[in-house]
Write a protein that holds these residues in place. Structure first.
Motif, short mmCIF file in Angstrom:
data_model
loop_
_atom_site.label_atom_id
_atom_site.label_comp_id
_atom_site.label_asym_id
_atom_site.label_seq_id
_atom_site.Cartn_x
_atom_site.Cartn_y
_atom_site.Cartn_z
N ILE A 18 29.29 -6.48 10.86
CA ILE A 18 29.49 -5.21 10.15
C ILE A 18 28.13 -4.53 9.89
CG2 ILE A 18 30.06 -4.30 7.84
CD1 ILE A 18 32.43 -6.19 7.80
N ASN A 19 27.10 -5.36 9.72
CA ASN A 19 25.79 -4.82 9.36
C ASN A 19 25.27 -3.82 10.39
OD1 ASN A 19 25.81 -6.33 7.06
ND2 ASN A 19 24.53 -7.97 7.87
N LYS A 20 25.47 -4.14 11.64
CA LYS A 20 24.96 -3.27 12.71
C LYS A 20 25.60 -1.87 12.58
CE LYS A 20 25.41 -3.01 17.68
NZ LYS A 20 24.89 -3.56 18.90
N LYS A 21 26.91 -1.87 12.39
CA LYS A 21 27.64 -0.61 12.24
C LYS A 21 27.17 0.13 10.99
CE LYS A 21 32.53 0.40 12.57
NZ LYS A 21 33.82 -0.24 12.35
N SER A 22 27.03 -0.62 9.92
CA SER A 22 26.65 0.02 8.65
C SER A 22 25.21 0.55 8.72
CB SER A 22 26.80 -0.98 7.50
OG SER A 22 28.17 -1.23 7.27
N TYR A 23 24.29 -0.22 9.31
CA TYR A 23 22.91 0.30 9.41
C TYR A 23 22.87 1.53 10.30
CZ TYR A 23 20.36 -3.04 6.60
OH TYR A 23 19.87 -3.73 5.53
N ASN A 24 23.67 1.55 11.36
CA ASN A 24 23.70 2.75 12.20
C ASN A 24 24.16 3.98 11.40
OD1 ASN A 24 22.68 1.94 14.68
ND2 ASN A 24 24.63 1.14 15.40
N LYS A 25 25.04 3.74 10.43
CA LYS A 25 25.56 4.85 9.64
C LYS A 25 24.57 5.33 8.58
CE LYS A 25 30.55 4.20 9.84
NZ LYS A 25 31.71 3.67 9.08
N ILE A 26 23.84 4.41 7.97
CA ILE A 26 22.97 4.81 6.85
C ILE A 26 21.52 5.05 7.28
CG2 ILE A 26 24.39 3.48 5.22
CD1 ILE A 26 21.61 1.69 5.09
N VAL A 27 21.31 5.09 8.60
CA VAL A 27 19.95 5.09 9.12
C VAL A 27 19.06 6.20 8.53
CG1 VAL A 27 20.50 6.43 11.19
CG2 VAL A 27 18.65 4.76 11.26
N ASP A 28 19.63 7.39 8.32
CA ASP A 28 18.80 8.50 7.83
C ASP A 28 18.34 8.24 6.39
OD1 ASP A 28 18.90 9.80 10.22
OD2 ASP A 28 20.69 10.95 9.69
N HIS A 84 27.76 -13.36 0.64
CA HIS A 84 28.55 -12.35 -0.06
C HIS A 84 28.49 -10.99 0.65
CE1 HIS A 84 24.56 -11.29 -1.80
NE2 HIS A 84 25.08 -10.10 -1.96
N MET A 85 29.37 -10.11 0.23
CA MET A 85 29.35 -8.73 0.73
C MET A 85 28.85 -7.84 -0.40
SD MET A 85 30.58 -8.77 3.87
CE MET A 85 30.75 -7.01 4.16
N ASP A 86 28.19 -6.74 -0.02
CA ASP A 86 27.74 -5.77 -1.02
C ASP A 86 27.82 -4.38 -0.40
OD1 ASP A 86 26.71 -4.80 -3.36
OD2 ASP A 86 24.99 -6.17 -3.41
N LYS A 87 27.45 -3.37 -1.17
CA LYS A 87 27.47 -2.01 -0.62
C LYS A 87 26.10 -1.37 -0.77
CE LYS A 87 32.07 -0.53 -0.28
NZ LYS A 87 32.97 0.61 -0.29
N MET A 88 25.73 -0.58 0.23
CA MET A 88 24.49 0.19 0.16
C MET A 88 24.82 1.56 0.75
SD MET A 88 20.66 -0.96 1.41
CE MET A 88 21.16 -1.59 2.98
N PHE A 89 24.44 2.61 0.07
CA PHE A 89 24.79 3.98 0.50
C PHE A 89 26.28 4.07 0.86
CE2 PHE A 89 20.20 3.68 1.67
CZ PHE A 89 19.73 4.62 0.75
N GLY A 90 27.11 3.37 0.11
CA GLY A 90 28.56 3.45 0.30
C GLY A 90 29.11 2.64 1.47
N GLU A 91 28.25 1.94 2.19
CA GLU A 91 28.71 1.16 3.36
C GLU A 91 28.66 -0.34 3.04
OE1 GLU A 91 30.01 2.50 6.01
OE2 GLU A 91 29.55 4.53 5.32
N PRO A 92 29.53 -1.12 3.68
CA PRO A 92 29.55 -2.56 3.40
C PRO A 92 28.46 -3.32 4.15
CG PRO A 92 31.26 -2.00 4.98
CD PRO A 92 30.60 -0.71 4.60
#
Ligand SMILES: C[S@@+](CC[C@H](N)C(=O)[O-])C[C@H]1O[C@@H](n2cnc3c(N)ncnc32)[C@H](O)[C@@H]1O
Length: 204
Positions: free
Chosen positions: A6-16, A148-156
């Motif tokens: 999931i991290n790869k997808k989430s980092y791609n989303k929050i990259v900016d 564990h899971m957490d959220k950053m900039f609204g992404e998991p």
């Protein structure tokens, strides 16, 4: 745990948002100390390099050669766009990364805690093999065994780590020597649970 992917997808989303924060971050003191130990013009591997800022950029400004790897395509796009001299940025999961090169130093700053728990053990031997004798490995880590899971900039985001003692035992068995460790390292209002600088001891 497949959540690590999931991290790869989430980092791609929050990259900016991520790049904005790291563009305004100072270079942490352990990074500066680490570089002072590496031979001039040496080769450094940055695992989970993110946007390349401020760490890879700092290494480059000090005339080191850097290979930065990150499995987020968008992070690597940003890192490449900065035209950091003597750098090569590669899209790769750390576990798939292959090279004949050996490094004078390896950094994993805020990245190991994203690796799958069941693969945490194997990363140390891979890092050991990528290092030249008498070279250095700097990383940040949690202190307690965790997943564990957490959220950053609204992404998991998925996080995991082994206990401090397990990591030290693994590293000692491989042939690493602890240069220093800092618990609860605070800089710019950000806390890292555990910062470790280790040296690969020459077995010759
Ligand atoms: C918290 S960020 C830190 C980025 C950079 N080190 C910094 O200090 O700004 C973690 C980075 O590790 C990358 N990452 C996480 N798991 C990875 C893996 N298995 N292989 C390669 N990169 C990974 C993420 O895409 C993300 O860019």
């Amino acid at each position: 745990m497949e959540n690590a992917s999931i991290n790869k997808k989430s980092y791609n989303k929050i990259v900016d948002d991520w790049a904005k924060i790291r563009n305004n971050s100072a270079v942490n003191k352990p990074i500066i100390d680490f570089l002072e130990k590496i031979k001039p013009n040496g080769d450094i591997l940055d695992i989970g390099c993110g946007s390349g800022n401020p760490i890879a950029k700092y290494f480059s400004e000090n005339n080191y050669s850097i290979i930065g790897i990150d499995f987020s395509e968008k992070m690597i796009e940003i890192a490449k766009s900065q035209e950091i001299k003597n750098s090569q940025f590669i899209v790769s999961d750390f576990f798939d990364f292959e090279t004949d090169k050996k490094f004078d130093g390896i950094v994993a700053w805020d990245s190991l805690f994203h690796f799958p728990k069941e693969r945490q053990k194997e990363l140390y031997s891979k890092i050991y093999d990528l290092l030249l004798p008498n070279s250095y490995f700097l990383f940040t880590h949690g202190k307690k065994e965790d997943e564990h899971m957490d959220k950053m900039f609204g992404e998991p985001f998925y996080y995991s780590c082994l206990s401090r003692n397990s990591v030290l035992e693994l590293m000692t068995d491989l042939g690493f020597e602890l240069e220093y460790e800092i618990e609860n390292f605070v800089e710019e209002n950000t806390t890292r649970d555990w910062v470790v600088l280790a040296k690969k001891i020459s077995k010759t």
